[in-house]
Design a protein around this motif. Structure first.
Motif, PDB file in Angstrom:
ATOM      1  N   THR A 323     -39.092  13.492  36.504  1.00  8.75           N
ATOM      2  CA  THR A 323     -38.578  14.682  36.025  1.00  8.75           C
ATOM      3  C   THR A 323     -39.324  15.821  35.183  1.00  8.75           C
ATOM      4  O   THR A 323     -40.403  15.219  34.739  1.00  8.75           O
ATOM      5  N   ASP A 324     -38.945  16.932  35.511  1.00 11.27           N
ATOM      6  CA  ASP A 324     -39.826  17.922  34.868  1.00 11.27           C
ATOM      7  C   ASP A 324     -39.427  18.204  33.488  1.00 11.27           C
ATOM      8  O   ASP A 324     -38.518  17.933  32.984  1.00 11.27           O
ATOM      9  N   PRO A 325     -40.404  18.648  32.746  1.00  3.24           N
ATOM     10  CA  PRO A 325     -39.802  18.925  31.373  1.00  3.24           C
ATOM     11  C   PRO A 325     -38.695  19.768  30.807  1.00  3.24           C
ATOM     12  O   PRO A 325     -38.183  19.425  29.879  1.00  3.24           O
ATOM     13  N   VAL A 326     -38.364  20.678  31.642  1.00  2.69           N
ATOM     14  CA  VAL A 326     -37.303  21.488  31.434  1.00  2.69           C
ATOM     15  C   VAL A 326     -35.933  20.804  31.684  1.00  2.69           C
ATOM     16  O   VAL A 326     -35.255  20.792  30.674  1.00  2.69           O
ATOM     17  N   THR A 327     -35.991  20.200  32.642  1.00  2.00           N
ATOM     18  CA  THR A 327     -34.513  19.448  32.921  1.00  2.00           C
ATOM     19  C   THR A 327     -34.432  18.317  31.741  1.00  2.00           C
ATOM     20  O   THR A 327     -33.403  17.920  31.294  1.00  2.00           O
ATOM     21  N   ARG A 328     -35.706  17.404  31.651  1.00  2.00           N
ATOM     22  CA  ARG A 328     -35.597  16.563  30.355  1.00  2.00           C
ATOM     23  C   ARG A 328     -35.245  16.922  29.194  1.00  2.00           C
ATOM     24  O   ARG A 328     -34.421  16.466  28.400  1.00  2.00           O
ATOM     25  N   GLY A 329     -35.829  18.239  28.742  1.00  2.00           N
ATOM     26  CA  GLY A 329     -35.316  18.847  27.640  1.00  2.00           C
ATOM     27  C   GLY A 329     -33.808  19.253  27.478  1.00  2.00           C
ATOM     28  O   GLY A 329     -33.262  18.871  26.549  1.00  2.00           O
ATOM     29  N   THR A 333     -31.185  17.841  24.952  1.00  2.00           N
ATOM     30  CA  THR A 333     -30.202  18.540  24.173  1.00  2.00           C
ATOM     31  C   THR A 333     -29.017  18.348  24.268  1.00  2.00           C
ATOM     32  O   THR A 333     -27.946  18.490  23.302  1.00  2.00           O
ATOM     33  N   VAL A 334     -28.579  18.192  25.667  1.00  2.00           N
ATOM     34  CA  VAL A 334     -27.191  18.083  25.634  1.00  2.00           C
ATOM     35  C   VAL A 334     -26.415  16.477  25.343  1.00  2.00           C
ATOM     36  O   VAL A 334     -25.580  16.690  24.751  1.00  2.00           O
ATOM     37  N   GLY A 338     -25.780  17.072  21.424  1.00  2.00           N
ATOM     38  CA  GLY A 338     -24.538  17.559  21.543  1.00  2.00           C
ATOM     39  C   GLY A 338     -24.354  18.818  21.869  1.00  2.00           C
ATOM     40  O   GLY A 338     -23.182  19.361  21.803  1.00  2.00           O
ATOM     41  N   ILE A 339     -25.010  19.797  22.113  1.00  2.00           N
ATOM     42  CA  ILE A 339     -25.188  21.161  22.278  1.00  2.00           C
ATOM     43  C   ILE A 339     -24.850  21.628  23.675  1.00  2.00           C
ATOM     44  O   ILE A 339     -25.399  21.080  24.714  1.00  2.00           O
ATOM     45  N   GLN A 340     -23.531  22.072  23.971  1.00  4.96           N
ATOM     46  CA  GLN A 340     -22.899  22.497  25.362  1.00  4.96           C
ATOM     47  C   GLN A 340     -23.552  24.044  25.681  1.00  4.96           C
ATOM     48  O   GLN A 340     -23.305  24.694  25.057  1.00  4.96           O
ATOM     49  N   PHE A 341     -24.296  24.021  26.887  1.00  2.00           N
ATOM     50  CA  PHE A 341     -24.372  25.488  27.409  1.00  2.00           C
ATOM     51  C   PHE A 341     -24.575  25.175  28.802  1.00  2.00           C
ATOM     52  O   PHE A 341     -24.803  24.322  29.396  1.00  2.00           O
ATOM     53  N   ASP A 342     -24.701  26.631  29.311  1.00  3.65           N
ATOM     54  CA  ASP A 342     -24.537  26.550  30.847  1.00  3.65           C
ATOM     55  C   ASP A 342     -26.058  26.068  31.547  1.00  3.65           C
ATOM     56  O   ASP A 342     -27.021  26.712  31.336  1.00  3.65           O
ATOM     57  N   VAL A 343     -26.034  24.667  31.907  1.00  2.00           N
ATOM     58  CA  VAL A 343     -27.567  24.296  32.379  1.00  2.00           C
ATOM     59  C   VAL A 343     -27.960  25.046  33.472  1.00  2.00           C
ATOM     60  O   VAL A 343     -29.303  25.255  33.379  1.00  2.00           O
ATOM     61  N   LYS A 344     -27.066  25.571  34.518  1.00  2.00           N
ATOM     62  CA  LYS A 344     -27.913  26.205  35.507  1.00  2.00           C
ATOM     63  C   LYS A 344     -28.584  27.479  34.976  1.00  2.00           C
ATOM     64  O   LYS A 344     -29.771  27.774  35.330  1.00  2.00           O
ATOM     65  N   PHE A 345     -27.867  28.210  34.165  1.00  2.00           N
ATOM     66  CA  PHE A 345     -28.531  29.550  33.746  1.00  2.00           C
ATOM     67  C   PHE A 345     -29.495  29.438  32.883  1.00  2.00           C
ATOM     68  O   PHE A 345     -30.616  30.039  33.414  1.00  2.00           O
ATOM     69  N   TRP A 346     -29.374  28.177  31.905  1.00  2.00           N
ATOM     70  CA  TRP A 346     -30.607  28.438  31.129  1.00  2.00           C
ATOM     71  C   TRP A 346     -31.869  27.631  31.647  1.00  2.00           C
ATOM     72  O   TRP A 346     -32.870  28.094  31.572  1.00  2.00           O
ATOM     73  N   SER A 347     -31.610  26.747  32.667  1.00  2.00           N
ATOM     74  CA  SER A 347     -32.584  26.108  32.925  1.00  2.00           C
ATOM     75  C   SER A 347     -33.542  27.113  33.984  1.00  2.00           C
ATOM     76  O   SER A 347     -34.703  26.815  33.902  1.00  2.00           O
TER      77      SER A 347
END
Lengths: 462, 236
Positions: A323-329, A333-334, A338-347
């Motif tokens: 996996t790439d660092p972004v998705t892993r990061g 965090t999720v 436990g921080i919830q945010f819009d995965v698609k948008f932020w990734s």
């Protein structure tokens, strides 16, 4: 319709990149030389423009700018043009300029440069054999064949440079504090240099006087040249000229010594300048801005060491990052924080920023390294050849950056690269990068250690 | 024979203009067969008859110090080069007639060499700006030599030679244009050989005969030597 708009956007950006490459060439690379062959400048700028366009297309891919089909078309076209330049044009011109420098072959320049190009193609092709990069279902002249080979060369270069950079960065940072060169050391060395020059001069004076008396007496001293000259000089030799050759040998040895001393003095001066910069840097670090740069220096040194460590782990445990660092990061965090945010948008945005930083720093780093390299080794005769070599290296470097950057992007963006570049064994390239990176880092450590030990201790006061 | 007096003349210019070939031609009257890149400094010696043909004729050694490198070198290399610029009696500036940049770089070269003498401390000061005033009261004789004359096509010759004439005027110096692979340009009796001889004579004079009156008041020396000659563009 949208295709036309997209194409015009692409072409405008390409012209912009071309202009930037042109300016860079004129202002930075060739600022001490005269550009006599504009072909060289054009080729360099074109290579630069098309390489940057590739990165631009990656960014567009992430940001979803432009129509997807027009993106695909431009990818393919760009790739074809770059391969054409890297495999056909630049090597041919390198051969042409090398041949132009040799006076003997001046008449049949074109013939010999074609021969050189054919030799290059042969070795280029042979390069692909020992590597398991392709599945055999591809034809001979397909893009995949060319890309795979260009990729191997480029990845090797990248790994070599990164390995050396990763070791050099902490070393220069630390060595500021280790080597201390005083003015007295430099003065002593300069005195030795001037003494050697004086010895050379006194010997040359004797030679000049001997030649003059020989000339006045009517003996003409001809230096034996060529095969028959050597044979003649064995049988007949005037006593004056024998004396001359003896002194000439002594002079040659002294001149070699003077060159050595000159280089060592220059090295000491360079160390002294570094030492002064360190003292200034220590003063500067007391300020806020200074602390910030200091911190960056620490950060990059640690990052370099971490990279070497990771490369070793990858090889030893035989794994390639999945996996790439972004998705892993984001996962971390999720899941853990436990921080919830819009995965698609932020990734999307984070990967854009990350990939952007990687691209910009690698372009900047490469251009700076190339400039330094160019200043160090070029002369007015070889400047054309060297600039073309640098353009070749730059093109191959950027193509393989595209190959490797695939690993840093989330899955949905990787597809375009996989589609365009065909079925290459991407894992192989990452493994190859790690291996060469490690080898380069280790040899740089060895090399720097030897250089550090050998050079200054000779001249510094105990 | 080493008891003859000596003067030191620097030979400066960009890499590849032909300084090593020129020095070899001047000192050994032979063409240099295999020029290679000069590292550091290479010296050669020419035996010169001062005021040849007159009763005051005297033989001197002229040391030609051929300093290699480029104006854009790192400051460490420049500081190392500066050690050769001590107590210089004359400077020969060499540029390549086929390469305009090398002619422009001559200003920077001369500043590098001359500044070294003006600043007695160990710090190398280069302000990088060319200032005519500095050359107006410069005491060190200069000579401008353009090489690779054979590579200039007949049609372009006039334009190139006009440009170099302006260059030499800026330095308040004489100029010679030649081809280092052809000894006939400096054949005895040719105008080039005369100019060269005059330059060396001037250097020797400045060093040994004008000691008493170092500050030359009023009109500078070079007006007598260089101002009156007609800048002829015909070369034999």
């Amino acid at each position: 319709m949208s295709f036309l708009i997209d194409s015009s956007i692409m072409i405008t950006s390409q012209i912009l990149f071309f202009g930037f490459g042109w300016l860079f060439f004129m202002r930075q690379l060739f600022k001490d030389y005269e550009v006599r062959q504009y072909v060289v400048q054009v080729i360099f700028s074109v290579t630069f423009a098309f390489s940057c366009t590739m990165f631009e297309l990656i960014i567009f891919e992430i940001l979803k700018v432009l129509n997807s089909s027009s993106r695909y078309f431009h990818w393919k076209m760009n790739l074809c043009v770059i391969l054409l330049i890297l495999v056909f044009m630049v090597p041919f011109y390198i051969g042409y300029f090398i041949v132009s420098n040799i006076r003997l072959l001046h008449k049949q320049r074109l013939l010999f440069s074609c021969l050189l190009w054919l030799t290059f193609m042969y070795f280029f092709w042979k390069l692909g054999d020992p590597f398991p990069i392709l599945s055999p279902k591809h034809g001979i002249l397909s893009i995949e064949q060319l890309i795979s080979r260009v990729g191997v060369i480029g990845v090797t270069l990248m790994a070599l440079l990164s390995g050396f950079g990763a070791v050099n960065c902490p070393y220069t940072y630390m060595s500021y504090f280790l080597r201390n060169v005083t003015d007295a050391d430099i003065l002593a060395l300069e005195r030795r240099l001037l003494q050697t020059m004086d010895m050379i001069i006194s010997k040359k004076k004797r030679m000049a006087m001997t030649r003059r008396t020989m000339f006045q007496k009517g003996e003409v001293h001809n230096k034996p040249s060529g095969f028959w000259g050597m044979i003649k000089s064995v049988t007949t030799s005037a006593p004056g000229s024998e004396n001359l050759t003896l002194i000439q040998q002594e002079v040659d040895a002294l001149e070699e010594l003077s060159r050595q001393l000159f280089l060592e003095t220059a090295d000491l001066y360079a160390t002294k300048v570094q030492g002064k910069e360190t003292k200034e840097r220590i003063e500067y670090s007391k300020t806020f801005k200074g602390k910030y740069f200091n911190f960056l220096g620490y950060f990059f040194s640690i990052y370099c060491v971490w990279k070497i460590f990771m490369a070793t782990i990858n090889i030893v445990f035989d794994r390639v990052g999945k996996t790439d660092p972004v998705t892993r990061g984001i996962e971390i965090t999720v899941n853990y924080l436990g921080i919830q945010f819009d995965v698609k948008f932020w990734s999307q945005h984070i990967s854009f920023i990350l990939v952007g930083i990687i691209i910009v720093t690698s372009i900047r780093g490469l251009l700076i390294t190339l400039t330094k390299f160019f200043y160090a080794i070029s002369s007015s005769k070889s400047s054309n050849v060297i600039v073309l070599l640098l353009a070749q290296i730059m093109g191959m470097y950027f193509v393989s950056s595209v190959l490797l950057i695939r690993m840093s992007m989330p899955l949905e963006y990787r597809t375009i690269i996989t589609e365009v570049l065909g079925e290459l064994q991407f894992n192989f390239y990452h493994r190859w990068f790690d291996v060469i990176f490690l080898v380069s880092a280790l040899s740089s450590i060895l090399f720097l250690y030897l250089a550090h030990k050998q050079a200054p201790e000779k001249h510094m006061a105990p | 024979m080493a008891s003859l007096d000596r003067v030191k003349v620097l030979v400066l210019g960009d890499s590849g203009v032909g300084k090593s070939s020129l020095v070899h031609l001047l000192c050994q009257n032979q063409v240099l067969g295999n020029p290679s890149w000069t590292v550091g400094c290479s010296v050669d010696v020419r035996v010169h008859d001062y005021k040849e043909g007159t009763p005051e004729e005297k033989t001197y050694y002229i040391e030609l110090w051929d300093v290699g490198g480029s104006v854009g070198s790192a400051s460490s290399v420049k500081s190392t080069r500066a050690v050769f610029y001590n107590s210089v009696n004359g400077i020969i500036l060499v540029h390549d007639l086929t390469n305009k940049k090398s002619s422009q770089n001559l200003y920077r070269w001369s500043l590098e060499a001359l500044n070294r003498d003006l600043v007695p401390t160990g710090i190398l000061v280069t302000n990088g700006d060319y200032d005519r005033e500095q050359f107006a009261d410069n005491q060190i004789p200069l000579l401008v030599i353009g090489t690779k004359l054979d590579q200039i096509h007949e049609t372009k010759r006039h334009e190139v030679l006009t440009r170099t004439a302006f260059l030499a005027e800026d330095f308040n110096a004489e100029e010679i244009n030649l081809d280092c692979t052809n000894p006939r340009y400096l054949a005895a009796g040719s105008s080039n050989a005369v100019k060269l001889s005059r330059f060396f004579d001037k250097v020797i004079e400045k060093r040994y005969f004008l000691r008493e009156g170092n500050q030359i008041p009023g009109f500078p020396d070079r007006k007598r030597f260089g101002g009156g000659t007609l800048k002829s563009l015909h070369y034999d």
